[in-house]
Write a protein that holds these residues in place. Structure first.
Motif, PDB file in Angstrom:
ATOM      1  N   LEU A   1      19.288 -39.825 -54.469  1.00  0.00           N
ATOM      2  CA  LEU A   1      19.947 -38.642 -55.036  1.00  0.00           C
ATOM      3  C   LEU A   1      18.969 -37.819 -55.868  1.00  0.00           C
ATOM      4  O   LEU A   1      18.954 -36.583 -55.793  1.00  0.00           O
ATOM      5  CB  LEU A   1      21.154 -39.053 -55.881  1.00  0.00           C
TER       6      LEU A   1
ATOM      7  N   LEU B   1      20.545 -44.154 -56.235  1.00  0.00           N
ATOM      8  CA  LEU B   1      20.206 -43.211 -57.293  1.00  0.00           C
ATOM      9  C   LEU B   1      18.852 -42.565 -57.018  1.00  0.00           C
ATOM     10  O   LEU B   1      18.691 -41.352 -57.190  1.00  0.00           O
ATOM     11  CB  LEU B   1      20.209 -43.909 -58.655  1.00  0.00           C
TER      12      LEU B   1
ATOM     13  N   TYR C   1      30.427 -38.463 -58.356  1.00  0.00           N
ATOM     14  CA  TYR C   1      29.198 -39.082 -58.833  1.00  0.00           C
ATOM     15  C   TYR C   1      29.477 -39.879 -60.099  1.00  0.00           C
ATOM     16  O   TYR C   1      30.251 -39.451 -60.946  1.00  0.00           O
ATOM     17  CB  TYR C   1      28.126 -38.004 -59.084  1.00  0.00           C
TER      18      TYR C   1
ATOM     19  N   GLU D   1      24.714 -41.420 -62.374  1.00  0.00           N
ATOM     20  CA  GLU D   1      24.170 -40.458 -61.421  1.00  0.00           C
ATOM     21  C   GLU D   1      24.162 -39.054 -62.015  1.00  0.00           C
ATOM     22  O   GLU D   1      23.163 -38.326 -61.885  1.00  0.00           O
ATOM     23  CB  GLU D   1      24.981 -40.479 -60.123  1.00  0.00           C
TER      24      GLU D   1
END
Length: 154
Positions: free
Chosen positions: A41, A38, A86, A90
């Protein structure tokens, strides 16, 4: 006309090591108790928005080393178009990151996006997501301003 970018303007670590050390400490604190996938991202998405080539390069490589798929990396800038790639957490973190990153023109973090994130993250986790978005935005601004550039790979 596209401006020509010159080499790195200055090395912040060399000229202001205390600032650089504070950024490293902030980055370390933001990563605590946050899922590493996470975190990457969040870093990639904010860096895409901020056009920070150095950070995009760095964090896509880090994400790959952690086992992130090429498809999820390639489609991250269009995550809303492929929500099935996702997780709910997320998507909530990405939405919050985007709204925290784009604050121009009177924009703000909406109650809807904040509530979505608060619904899927424990309070501590939400604080860490906010801290990670804040930290990568600061790194992006340092890198873009000083023109830090990734190495060119063949």
């Amino acid at each position: 006309m596209t401006p020509t970018l010159t080499a790195e303007r200055l090395d912040l670590n060399r000229v202001s090591p205390e600032i650089y050390a504070a950024m490293i400490a902030l980055d370390t604190a933001a990563r605590q108790d946050l899922d590493p996938t996470l975190a990457e991202l969040i870093k990639i998405r904010a860096s895409q928005i901020n056009h920070c080539a150095n950070c995009i390069d760095m964090h896509t490589h880090a994400a790959r080393r952690r086992g992130e798929t090429e498809q999820r990396i390639y489609l991250l800038s269009a995550w809303r178009e492929m929500p099935e790639l996702y997780t709910e957490r997320e998507r909530a973190a990405l939405a919050l990151t985007e709204e925290m990153t784009v604050l121009s023109g009177g924009e703000h973090v909406s109650d809807e996006v904040y509530a979505q994130a608060a619904a899927v993250f424990a309070e501590r986790e939400l604080g860490q997501v906010i801290a990670m978005a804040l930290t990568i935005n600061a790194w992006n601004r340092i890198a873009v301003t000083t023109r830090m550039r990734p190495p060119v790979r063949s």
